[in-house]
Design a protein around this motif. Structure first.
Motif, mmCIF file in Angstrom:
data_model
loop_
_atom_site.group_PDB
_atom_site.id
_atom_site.type_symbol
_atom_site.label_atom_id
_atom_site.label_comp_id
_atom_site.label_asym_id
_atom_site.label_seq_id
_atom_site.Cartn_x
_atom_site.Cartn_y
_atom_site.Cartn_z
ATOM 1 N N ARG A 6 0.829 -1.207 0.000
ATOM 2 C CA ARG A 6 0.000 0.000 0.000
ATOM 3 C C ARG A 6 0.865 1.261 0.000
ATOM 4 O O ARG A 6 0.651 2.185 -0.783
ATOM 5 C CB ARG A 6 -0.938 0.038 1.196
ATOM 6 N N GLN A 26 1.078 4.239 -2.812
ATOM 7 C CA GLN A 26 0.833 5.632 -2.433
ATOM 8 C C GLN A 26 2.005 6.523 -2.844
ATOM 9 O O GLN A 26 1.814 7.648 -3.290
ATOM 10 C CB GLN A 26 0.579 5.739 -0.924
ATOM 11 N N CYS A 27 3.208 6.009 -2.709
ATOM 12 C CA CYS A 27 4.392 6.768 -3.114
ATOM 13 C C CYS A 27 4.383 6.984 -4.626
ATOM 14 O O CYS A 27 4.620 8.097 -5.099
ATOM 15 C CB CYS A 27 5.666 6.044 -2.686
ATOM 16 N N ALA A 74 1.828 7.082 -6.530
ATOM 17 C CA ALA A 74 0.743 8.032 -6.829
ATOM 18 C C ALA A 74 1.194 9.472 -6.587
ATOM 19 O O ALA A 74 0.956 10.352 -7.424
ATOM 20 C CB ALA A 74 -0.489 7.713 -5.978
ATOM 21 N N SER A 75 1.857 9.717 -5.476
ATOM 22 C CA SER A 75 2.280 11.090 -5.185
ATOM 23 C C SER A 75 3.378 11.546 -6.142
ATOM 24 O O SER A 75 3.425 12.717 -6.536
ATOM 25 C CB SER A 75 2.716 11.235 -3.732
ATOM 26 N N ASN A 111 -2.721 9.407 -10.971
ATOM 27 C CA ASN A 111 -2.635 9.593 -9.523
ATOM 28 C C ASN A 111 -3.876 9.041 -8.838
ATOM 29 O O ASN A 111 -3.785 8.323 -7.848
ATOM 30 C CB ASN A 111 -2.440 11.069 -9.183
ATOM 31 N N ARG A 112 -5.039 9.387 -9.360
ATOM 32 C CA ARG A 112 -6.290 8.903 -8.756
ATOM 33 C C ARG A 112 -6.392 7.382 -8.848
ATOM 34 O O ARG A 112 -6.804 6.723 -7.889
ATOM 35 C CB ARG A 112 -7.492 9.557 -9.431
ATOM 36 N N SER A 150 -3.942 5.874 -6.361
ATOM 37 C CA SER A 150 -4.422 6.103 -4.994
ATOM 38 C C SER A 150 -5.576 5.166 -4.664
ATOM 39 O O SER A 150 -5.639 4.606 -3.568
ATOM 40 C CB SER A 150 -4.860 7.550 -4.818
ATOM 41 N N ARG A 151 -6.479 5.002 -5.609
ATOM 42 C CA ARG A 151 -7.619 4.095 -5.410
ATOM 43 C C ARG A 151 -7.128 2.664 -5.256
ATOM 44 O O ARG A 151 -7.592 1.921 -4.389
ATOM 45 C CB ARG A 151 -8.588 4.216 -6.581
ATOM 46 N N ALA A 164 -4.181 1.724 -4.200
ATOM 47 C CA ALA A 164 -3.487 1.634 -2.907
ATOM 48 C C ALA A 164 -4.486 1.470 -1.757
ATOM 49 O O ALA A 164 -4.247 0.695 -0.824
ATOM 50 C CB ALA A 164 -2.632 2.874 -2.678
ATOM 51 N N SER A 165 -5.596 2.178 -1.823
ATOM 52 C CA SER A 165 -6.573 2.103 -0.737
ATOM 53 C C SER A 165 -7.226 0.728 -0.628
ATOM 54 O O SER A 165 -7.754 0.375 0.415
ATOM 55 C CB SER A 165 -7.642 3.183 -0.905
#
Length: 144
Positions: free
Chosen positions: A70, A74-75, A77-78, A97-98, A101-102, A104-105
């Motif tokens: 995860r 996230q890394c 994505a950023s 990115n979205r 992020s999705r 990763a969540s």
């Protein structure tokens, strides 16, 4: 007896809907690989024409595989935000990115000793995208 039947139907419908939600919430994104591959080609073409230098914090394969999937996503994505901003890419690439992020969540991660993105090695955009491609491919093989 007549009252029990609607209650059983309600429970059955609820359990089916929970099961469908669980299936659709799997950390899986097949089209993400295609989009990252396309971005990699775009970055490669730009870097041949211009001498843009962009260093990005780049998670490794070990970061994903060992205990921190995860945090790794996230890394990525950023850092996609940094890449699209630094290279002034079209807004369509910011959608990555979205998606990351999705994704990763949706990944379960119990480890708390994950490295922060800012302490990861900085790499050029090509290496960053190669690592991201590998990570997305691995994620898809794990969860799809």
């Amino acid at each position: 007896m007549q009252r029990e039947r609607p209650a059983l139907v309600s429970v059955f419908v609820f359990l089916c809907s929970v099961n469908i939600i669980a299936i659709t919430q799997r950390p899986c994104s097949r089209d993400l690989y295609v989009q990252v591959e396309s971005l990699k080609e775009k970055v490669s073409n730009i870097s041949k024409k211009l001498s843009l230098n962009c260093s990005l914090y780049t998670p490794t394969m070990e970061d994903y595989e060992q205990i921190c999937p995860r945090t790794t996503m996230q890394c990525f994505a950023s850092e996609i935000i940094v890449l699209t901003h630094e290279w002034e890419l079209e807004p369509k690439w910011k959608k990555l990115n979205r998606l990351l992020s999705r994704l990763a969540s949706r990944i379960n991660q119990t480890a708390s000793k994950c490295r922060r993105c800012e302490v990861m090695k900085e790499e050029n955009a090509t290496t960053f995208l190669e690592n991201l491609l590998w990570t997305v491919k691995k994620s898809n093989s794990d969860y799809c």
